[in-house]
Design an enzyme around this catalytic site. Structure first.
Site, PDB file in Angstrom:
ATOM      1  N   GLY A  48      27.080  31.043   0.044  1.00 23.40           N
ATOM      2  CA  GLY A  48      26.364  29.836  -0.354  1.00 23.40           C
ATOM      3  C   GLY A  48      25.005  30.061  -0.995  1.00 23.40           C
ATOM      4  O   GLY A  48      24.568  29.272  -1.829  1.00 23.40           O
ATOM      5  N   ASP A 107      22.328  23.645   9.077  1.00 24.56           N
ATOM      6  CA  ASP A 107      23.027  22.480   9.615  1.00 24.56           C
ATOM      7  C   ASP A 107      22.802  22.459  11.126  1.00 24.56           C
ATOM      8  O   ASP A 107      21.833  21.886  11.613  1.00 24.56           O
ATOM      9  CB  ASP A 107      24.503  22.599   9.218  1.00 24.56           C
ATOM     10  N   LYS A 135      19.195  19.961   7.724  1.00 25.03           N
ATOM     11  CA  LYS A 135      19.602  18.672   8.302  1.00 25.03           C
ATOM     12  C   LYS A 135      19.023  18.590   9.705  1.00 25.03           C
ATOM     13  O   LYS A 135      19.661  19.024  10.663  1.00 25.03           O
ATOM     14  CB  LYS A 135      21.134  18.594   8.403  1.00 25.03           C
ATOM     15  N   PHE A 156      27.668  15.566   4.645  1.00 18.98           N
ATOM     16  CA  PHE A 156      28.189  16.789   4.034  1.00 18.98           C
ATOM     17  C   PHE A 156      27.886  16.807   2.541  1.00 18.98           C
ATOM     18  O   PHE A 156      28.277  15.908   1.812  1.00 18.98           O
ATOM     19  CB  PHE A 156      29.689  16.924   4.286  1.00 18.98           C
ATOM     20  N   VAL A 157      27.167  17.837   2.115  1.00 18.67           N
ATOM     21  CA  VAL A 157      26.762  17.925   0.710  1.00 18.67           C
ATOM     22  C   VAL A 157      27.395  19.133   0.026  1.00 18.67           C
ATOM     23  O   VAL A 157      27.753  20.108   0.676  1.00 18.67           O
ATOM     24  CB  VAL A 157      25.217  17.996   0.584  1.00 18.67           C
ATOM     25  N   ASP A 163      29.790  24.578  -0.724  1.00 17.61           N
ATOM     26  CA  ASP A 163      31.195  24.309  -1.054  1.00 17.61           C
ATOM     27  C   ASP A 163      31.857  23.352  -0.082  1.00 17.61           C
ATOM     28  O   ASP A 163      31.394  23.137   1.042  1.00 17.61           O
ATOM     29  CB  ASP A 163      32.000  25.611  -1.040  1.00 17.61           C
ATOM     30  N   ARG A 169      30.997  24.850  -5.612  1.00 16.35           N
ATOM     31  CA  ARG A 169      29.872  25.796  -5.578  1.00 16.35           C
ATOM     32  C   ARG A 169      29.205  25.880  -6.943  1.00 16.35           C
ATOM     33  O   ARG A 169      28.007  26.096  -7.051  1.00 16.35           O
ATOM     34  CB  ARG A 169      30.358  27.207  -5.192  1.00 16.35           C
TER      35      ARG A 169
HETATM   36  P1  IMP Z   1      24.915  26.108  10.546  1.00 11.72           P
HETATM   37  O1  IMP Z   1      25.225  27.391  11.247  1.00 11.72           O
HETATM   38  O2  IMP Z   1      25.634  24.954  11.173  1.00 11.72           O
HETATM   39  O3  IMP Z   1      23.426  25.866  10.443  1.00 11.72           O
HETATM   40  O4  IMP Z   1      25.460  26.175   9.056  1.00 11.72           O
HETATM   41  C1  IMP Z   1      26.003  27.347   8.547  1.00 11.72           C
HETATM   42  C2  IMP Z   1      26.625  27.212   7.195  1.00 11.72           C
HETATM   43  O5  IMP Z   1      27.501  26.082   7.146  1.00 11.72           O
HETATM   44  C3  IMP Z   1      25.698  26.985   6.030  1.00 11.72           C
HETATM   45  O6  IMP Z   1      25.055  28.156   5.601  1.00 11.72           O
HETATM   46  C4  IMP Z   1      26.693  26.478   5.002  1.00 11.72           C
HETATM   47  O7  IMP Z   1      27.393  27.548   4.409  1.00 11.72           O
HETATM   48  C5  IMP Z   1      27.638  25.630   5.841  1.00 11.72           C
HETATM   49  N1  IMP Z   1      27.266  24.198   5.758  1.00 11.72           N
HETATM   50  C6  IMP Z   1      26.570  23.463   6.631  1.00 11.72           C
HETATM   51  N2  IMP Z   1      26.397  22.200   6.213  1.00 11.72           N
HETATM   52  C7  IMP Z   1      27.026  22.130   5.007  1.00 11.72           C
HETATM   53  C8  IMP Z   1      27.183  21.081   4.029  1.00 11.72           C
HETATM   54  O8  IMP Z   1      26.724  19.934   4.172  1.00 11.72           O
HETATM   55  N3  IMP Z   1      27.889  21.408   2.913  1.00 11.72           N
HETATM   56  C9  IMP Z   1      28.405  22.644   2.702  1.00 11.72           C
HETATM   57  N4  IMP Z   1      28.254  23.663   3.572  1.00 11.72           N
HETATM   58  C10 IMP Z   1      27.570  23.410   4.720  1.00 11.72           C
HETATM   59 MG    MG Z   2      25.358  29.611   4.078  1.00 12.13          MG
END
Ligand code: IMP
Ligand code: MG
Length: 183
Positions: A48, A107, A135, A156-157, A163, A169
């Site tokens: 990402g 996230d 977020k 979700f973005v 992606d 992407r």
């Molecule tokens: P986290 O561990 O929940 O903070 O998020 C890890 C990964 O989830 C991020 O680096 C993204 O690759 C993916 N992710 C989280 N939220 C989104 C979203 O809204 N859209 C797309 N990918 C997301």
């Molecule tokens: Mg990521």
């Protein structure tokens, strides 16, 4: 592609390509000030963060080393699986180095909280986090983030590296994905 190419799939455009470029330049300038006189290694989290890394690295007016890690924390859907696994480790020995982890979004915070403690255990001089998006309402783990592009609602973005099932992407802008795409 741009938002017009996938307008049926997006509820709205959160940030345009121009806004993103502007914000990333600002973040790079901030980092540049903080690391003046120090060598800097930026670590991009695949896949990402590819766009953020490419644009941020080129925004610096100084030398910067780049390395990459790949971790898995998400399945193929829109919810965190809660499991972090290293798929590709750093090629660089970071002991004694100043490291900035570059990611596109925080996230739940699970991935970066885990990554920060993993990298910290390798005796770097410092570890900080730069993320384009965060977020706050979704946070489940406390993560100390030094550089944030924007805080966004818990939706979700996609786009600019983000992606949904490996699509979007390559969208230049960042938009909120329409629920009909994933439901
Ligand atoms: P986290 O561990 O929940 O903070 O998020 C890890 C990964 O989830 C991020 O680096 C993204 O690759 C993916 N992710 C989280 N939220 C989104 C979203 O809204 N859209 C797309 N990918 C997301
Ligand atoms: Mg990521």
């Amino acid at each position: 592609m741009d938002a017009a190419d996938v307008s049926d799939d997006l509820v709205n455009v959160l940030f345009t390509e121009a806004q993103i470029q502007e914000r990333i330049k600002g973040m790079a300038a901030e980092i540049e000030r903080d690391y003046e006189g120090k060598e800097l290694l930026i670590v991009g989290i695949l896949r990402g963060a590819v766009m953020v890394m490419a644009d941020m690295a080129r925004s610096f007016h100084r030398h910067v080393e780049m390395d990459w890690m790949a971790v898995s924390s998400y399945g193929s859907g829109t919810k965190s699986s809660g499991v972090v696994r290293i798929l590709k480790d750093l090629d660089t020995d970071i002991s004694g180095r100043h490291v900035v982890i570059v990611d596109e979004i925080i996230d739940t915070g699970l991935t970066l909280s885990w990554l920060t403690s993993n990298l910290s255990s390798r005796n770097p001089a410092s570890v900080e986090i730069a993320t384009l998006l965060r977020k706050p309402e979704a946070l489940q783990m406390p993560v100390d983030v030094k550089y944030v592009g924007w805080d966004i609602p818990n939706e979700f973005v996609v786009g600019y590296g983000l992606d949904y099932r490996e699509r979007y992407r390559n969208l230049r802008d960042i938009g909120t994905l329409a629920p009909h795409v994933y439901s």
